[in-house]
Design a protein around this motif. Structure first.
Motif, PDB file in Angstrom:
ATOM      1  N   PRO B 166      11.040  -1.290   0.525  1.00 23.93           N
ATOM      2  CA  PRO B 166      10.295  -1.133   1.780  1.00 23.93           C
ATOM      3  C   PRO B 166       9.290   0.021   1.733  1.00 23.93           C
ATOM      4  O   PRO B 166       8.325   0.024   2.484  1.00 23.93           O
ATOM      5  CB  PRO B 166      11.389  -0.854   2.824  1.00 23.93           C
ATOM      6  N   ASN B 167       9.512   0.967   0.812  1.00 25.14           N
ATOM      7  CA  ASN B 167       8.569   2.077   0.698  1.00 25.14           C
ATOM      8  C   ASN B 167       7.195   1.647   0.198  1.00 25.14           C
ATOM      9  O   ASN B 167       6.206   2.301   0.476  1.00 25.14           O
ATOM     10  CB  ASN B 167       9.129   3.151  -0.233  1.00 25.14           C
ATOM     11  N   LEU B 168       7.161   0.531  -0.580  1.00 25.74           N
ATOM     12  CA  LEU B 168       5.869   0.074  -1.087  1.00 25.74           C
ATOM     13  C   LEU B 168       4.969  -0.295   0.080  1.00 25.74           C
ATOM     14  O   LEU B 168       3.779  -0.009   0.100  1.00 25.74           O
ATOM     15  CB  LEU B 168       6.050  -1.141  -1.998  1.00 25.74           C
ATOM     16  N   ARG B 169       5.580  -0.938   1.074  1.00 29.25           N
ATOM     17  CA  ARG B 169       4.834  -1.351   2.245  1.00 29.25           C
ATOM     18  C   ARG B 169       4.354  -0.125   3.030  1.00 29.25           C
ATOM     19  O   ARG B 169       3.187  -0.058   3.422  1.00 29.25           O
ATOM     20  CB  ARG B 169       5.749  -2.217   3.103  1.00 29.25           C
ATOM     21  N   LYS B 170       5.251   0.841   3.194  1.00 31.43           N
ATOM     22  CA  LYS B 170       4.867   2.068   3.899  1.00 31.43           C
ATOM     23  C   LYS B 170       3.712   2.748   3.167  1.00 31.43           C
ATOM     24  O   LYS B 170       2.760   3.207   3.784  1.00 31.43           O
ATOM     25  CB  LYS B 170       6.053   3.025   3.992  1.00 31.43           C
ATOM     26  N   ALA B 171       3.844   2.831   1.842  1.00 27.06           N
ATOM     27  CA  ALA B 171       2.797   3.483   1.059  1.00 27.06           C
ATOM     28  C   ALA B 171       1.466   2.770   1.270  1.00 27.06           C
ATOM     29  O   ALA B 171       0.450   3.395   1.558  1.00 27.06           O
ATOM     30  CB  ALA B 171       3.184   3.485  -0.416  1.00 27.06           C
ATOM     31  N   ALA B 172       1.495   1.434   1.159  1.00 28.80           N
ATOM     32  CA  ALA B 172       0.264   0.661   1.289  1.00 28.80           C
ATOM     33  C   ALA B 172      -0.363   0.884   2.663  1.00 28.80           C
ATOM     34  O   ALA B 172      -1.588   1.017   2.803  1.00 28.80           O
ATOM     35  CB  ALA B 172       0.552  -0.817   1.060  1.00 28.80           C
TER      36      ALA B 172
END
Lengths: 353, 275, 274
Positions: B166-172
């Motif tokens: 889920p962090n990938l989405r936050k990062a993006a």
């Protein structure tokens, strides 16, 4: 001059937990501020509020005087380095770093140029075509940093940036991040639970406890002049004494005490016979540990209070064997700091034994 | 392995024996089917008489076999495409719902597995009866097959969406990416292996499905499973088992190729990750 | 509030598949309803007065139950064996399972036909052993259907069982053995609890799928073993009573879906599928 980041009375409740209680914070341009606190103190939530990953129940977040609390994260122009770095595993390093420019629909040529420039800045020049999985932890962190600042954000947010690194690399990266931050001149807010890390990197440190700021100040001031016992104990070890009108009263909170005196272990020294000092106590040494650059001595007073003293690693410890009884005290009166109960000014004052 | 074996103790031998018998139940019919196909005689008999590949030749040259094969490929491809699109969208949507509604939607997407094919086919046939234009088309057949394949695609893709960080989405998001860009550049690329696996799985389900074909095909055409079904009830000739053997071999080759490709892909990722 | 997830995004991802469900599932089901009322709605009552229908219904339920029990038991053993067998043997078991999973039901059923027909492979084996002289009468009997149906359904139990077995903690198993647990205790206290949820969800799936079985009973069971699906086909294509066929179809769909939903509620079957 407008303030780059202003947190104004922000309140957040997550389920049953009141995570942030009307917190306020001003961050100056180019400043490096670290939110320091134990887990559950609300520091990560506040970072998410600034990034836009967490909404607020009430209060405001202002960037350069503009309200942004309703703005989605995409429109806030912040760069975030996540604890796990969150690099896109299927993209090359270059593609990762150029991602914010892709999102901003910049042309390919500019994307490549900026990615190369950023990788140069974090000393990963020429590694643009590698995959994230092939990098070491420290390299990944550099990539995450490069990606976060590639689109020239107003604010850089670092969420526990060192948590995934081993100890040696940590110290190296703390200095490195500070260097890059200075070089770019970007306003930076970091979150950590590690005091050394906070002190090494920051211009100011904000101590958080149970959803509130307890004290916001420069590292040395925090260490020397904590405003509460919590801060004193959170930032390394401290000898605490109850005090009233300049008189030490044994344990903190002893009857009649109106404040707490804080003496750091390095200021609490074994005294030679007849030597006078502040906060003198007689105690029996119970534990001596060698920690490399220093010795740490633990002693107990007859009424059971523990006194901690640290001495340089090259001290002759003959006199300080376990079981020996001697006097400890603080030779410099200005190093005795008295925490006044709420409502009164904390001030240094001479304390007589 | 040793622990597993010793922990079962004296139960191990009967377990292995039963599994061997069950395994033979899976394997022997196939073996018999393959054996009968290489007979040189004209009758579908076991044991086969002599050895020849003449029935394979017959099937490959016979348009009554090859046309259904081509039709099956086309129908399955179209249905799989629909199932992949909607199944993947559903798997991604579930990720964004509240746990409560996610549960409901997840169940809805899996329920077609339980749908009795004959009853469903009668319903689709009713649609054909109402709309004459559909009767000579493959529209209802393709839609129906897509619905049957959808749960399989959904399940395989869901397995991967659950593992997305889920962090990938936050990062993006903090890097300025809107959801279409995140979908296109971050989520879909990471799901590709499972989407392809789901597509292969769904395709094989649709390709083998026969009941919908029985009811929904326009007159005069057949899909391959339907041709096999009618061949098994009417003319019992070695052409049937030769065709069955070839289709099964084809499926196994595709499967092996797919397994090999995905392993090679994984190896390449590993190679990159250890410089 | 989760600002990273937007409403538009949810709409674009969720509505197209839901629309597809409405078209591909909703409309055909509505058509079944319309058709079953073609002759005034008497079909729903009429079908329960038909002995052929009640017999087929009972037969289908019994068949599904028997197939489910057999498949679950054998599937559990098969999954256990893949886990506990020497590497070469579990490889073979796995290969046979994959072969079965990836060949079509029609092909597999034809294979069983070749075994079971009066002068088929079973007759050949038995007669060359000198055990029988007359051609065997197995084909198109109830007995002929079961092995084939179990074989068809086996992967649906074995695959979840394998996943469950692979999640068993080897350390836990070692601990059990070191503390002196015998095979029975290990089976009961470590293996079965891990296996049970997989067997239940596999079993539920096998049961609902068996209710709709068509091809295998048709080819191997013959006219004497008509299932509800077979009867529906008969009503529509031969007896020209589409209203009866439609109402039976509705009943079958409702039964399978309701059973699945109840099982899903009780055992969270859907969660186990990814």
């Amino acid at each position: 001059m407008t303030v780059p980041v202003k947190i104004d009375q922000v309140d957040v409740t997550l389920g049953p937990n009141h995570v942030l209680k009307r917190v306020c914070l001003d961050v100056k341009a180019g400043e490096f501020v670290t939110l320091l606190g134990a887990s559950g103190s609300g520091k990560s939530t506040l970072l998410n509020v600034i990034a836009g990953l967490q909404g607020v129940d009430s209060g405001h977040v202002l960037f350069n005087g503009e309200n942004v609390e309703k703005r989605p994260p995409q429109k806030r122009n912040v760069g975030v380095v996540f604890q796990s770095y969150a690099l896109f595993p299927h993209m090359t390093i270059g593609e990762n770093v150029a991602f914010p420019l892709l999102a901003a629909r910049r042309p390919v040529k500019e994307r490549r140029a900026v990615a190369a420039e950023m990788l140069e800045l974090v000393q990963l020049g020429g590694m643009s075509d590698r995959m994230p999985a092939s990098l070491s932890g420290g390299q990944r962190q550099r990539v995450a940093l490069a990606r976060a600042i590639a689109a020239k954000p107003e604010v850089l947010l670092l969420d526990e940036p060192m948590a995934a690194l081993d100890k040696q690399l940590r110290e190296q990266m703390q200095v490195e991040i500070k260097r890059i931050q200075r070089q770019v001149g970007i306003t930076t807010i970091a979150v950590t639970h590690d005091q050394t890390e906070a002190f090494t990197m920051s211009d100011r440190v904000a101590i958080m406890h149970e959803g509130c700021f307890v004290q916001i100040d420069e590292p040395e001031a925090l260490y020397r002049r904590p405003v509460t016992e919590y801060v004193a104990k959170f930032l390394g070890e401290a000898n605490l004494f109850g005090s009233a009108d300049g008189v030490l009263l044994g344990r903190p909170g002893a009857s009649g005490s109106t404040g707490t005196a804080v003496i750091r272990p390095e200021d609490m020294q074994p005294l030679v016979d007849g030597e006078s000092a502040q906060a003198c106590v007689e105690a029996t040494v119970t534990l001596v540990s060698f920690q490399g650059e220093r010795f740490r001595v633990e002693a107990v007073t007859p009424d059971g209070m523990t006194v901690i003293s640290t001495l340089p690693g090259n001290t002759d410890m003959g006199r300080l064997a376990v079981g020996s009884r001697l006097r400890f005290g603080c030779r410099q009166p200005e190093r005795v700091h008295v925490i006044r109960p709420e409502g009164q000014d904390a001030a240094r004052e001479p304390v007589a034994a | 392995m040793r622990t597993a074996a010793s922990a079962l103790g004296f139960y191990r031998a009967p377990i292995l024996l039963v599994s061997l018998l069950a395994g033979l139940m899976l394997f022997v019919p196939f073996l018999v089917l393959v054996a009968t196909s290489w007979t040189s005689g004209g009758l579908l008999l076991f044991p086969p008489q002599g050895f020849s590949l003449r029935w394979y030749e017959t099937v490959l040259q016979d348009p009554r076999w090859m046309e259904p094969f081509a039709l099956s490929l086309a129908v399955s491809a179209a249905a799989t495409l629909l199932a992949v699109i909607f199944g993947t969208a559903g798997a991604l949507a579930v990720l964004r719902l509240s746990p409560r509604s996610a549960r409901v939607v997840r169940t809805l997407f899996i329920v077609p597995i339980a749908l009795p094919p004959v009853a469903y086919a009668i319903g689709l046939y009713g649609v054909n009866l109402q709309l004459d234009a559909l009767r000579s088309s493959f529209v209802t057949l393709i839609l129906g097959e897509a619905l049957i394949a959808l749960p399989y695609v959904f399940v395989v893709v869901s397995a991967a969406t659950g593992r997305l960080d889920p962090n990938l989405r936050k990062a993006a998001v903090t890097l300025g990416a809107g959801w279409p860009l995140i979908l296109r550049r971050v989520e879909l690329p990471l799901l590709i292996p499972n989407i392809v696996a789901g597509a292969v799985f769904g395709f094989s389900i649709v390709f083998d499905e026969v009941v919908l074909s029985v009811f929904l095909l326009p007159p005069g055409v057949q899909t391959l499973p339907l041709k096999m079904l009618s061949a098994s009830t009417e003319a019992f000739s070695p052409a049937l088992t030769a065709a069955s053997t070839m289709v099964s071999l084809l499926a196994l080759i595709v499967l092996a190729l797919f397994a090999w490709l995905s392993r090679a892909g994984a190896r390449r990722m590993r190679k990159v990750s250890t410089p | 509030m989760q600002p990273t997830r937007t409403q538009t995004e949810k709409r674009w991802l969720l509505w197209p598949p839901l629309a597809f469900f409405a078209i591909a599932l909703g409309i055909p089901m509505a058509m079944l309803l319309v058709q079953s009322f073609d002759r005034g709605g008497g079909a729903f009552v009429e079908m329960f007065t038909m002995s052929s229908f009640t017999a087929a219904l009972l037969r289908t339920l019994v068949m599904a139950a028997v197939v489910t029990v057999l498949t679950t038991l054998i599937g559990a053993v098969y999954g256990l064996a893949i886990w506990a067998a020497p590497r070469w043997f579990s490889g073979i078991l796995l290969a046979w399972l994959m072969l079965s999973l990836w060949t079509s039901i029609v092909v597999r059923t034809v294979g069983w036909m070749l075994l079971e027909i009066p002068r088929g492979a079973i007759y050949w084996l038995l007669s060359s052993l000198g055990l029988v002289e007359e051609p065997i009468e197995l084909y198109q009997t109830a007995l002929a259907m079961y092995p084939a149906m179990v074989a068809v359904m086996l992967p649906f139990v074995v695959l979840p069982a394998m996943t469950a077995m692979s999640s068993i903690d080897r350390e836990q198993l070692n601990a059990a053995v070191i503390f002196g647990a015998g095979p029975t205790l290990v089976l009961r206290s470590v293996i079965l609890p891990a296996l049970m949820p997989a067997l239940i969800s596999g079993g539920v799936l096998v049961f609902v799928m068996s209710l709709g079985f068509y091809v295998t009973p048709l080819l191997l069971g013959g006219p004497a073993n008509l299932t509800v699906s077979g009867l529906i086909n008969l009503q529509v294509n031969t007896l020209n009573r589409p209203d009866l066929g439609a109402s039976m179809s509705l009943l079958l769909v409702a039964a399978t879906v309701v059973i699945y939903l109840i099982a899903d509620r009780l055992f969270k079957v859907s969660e186990k599928w990814g």
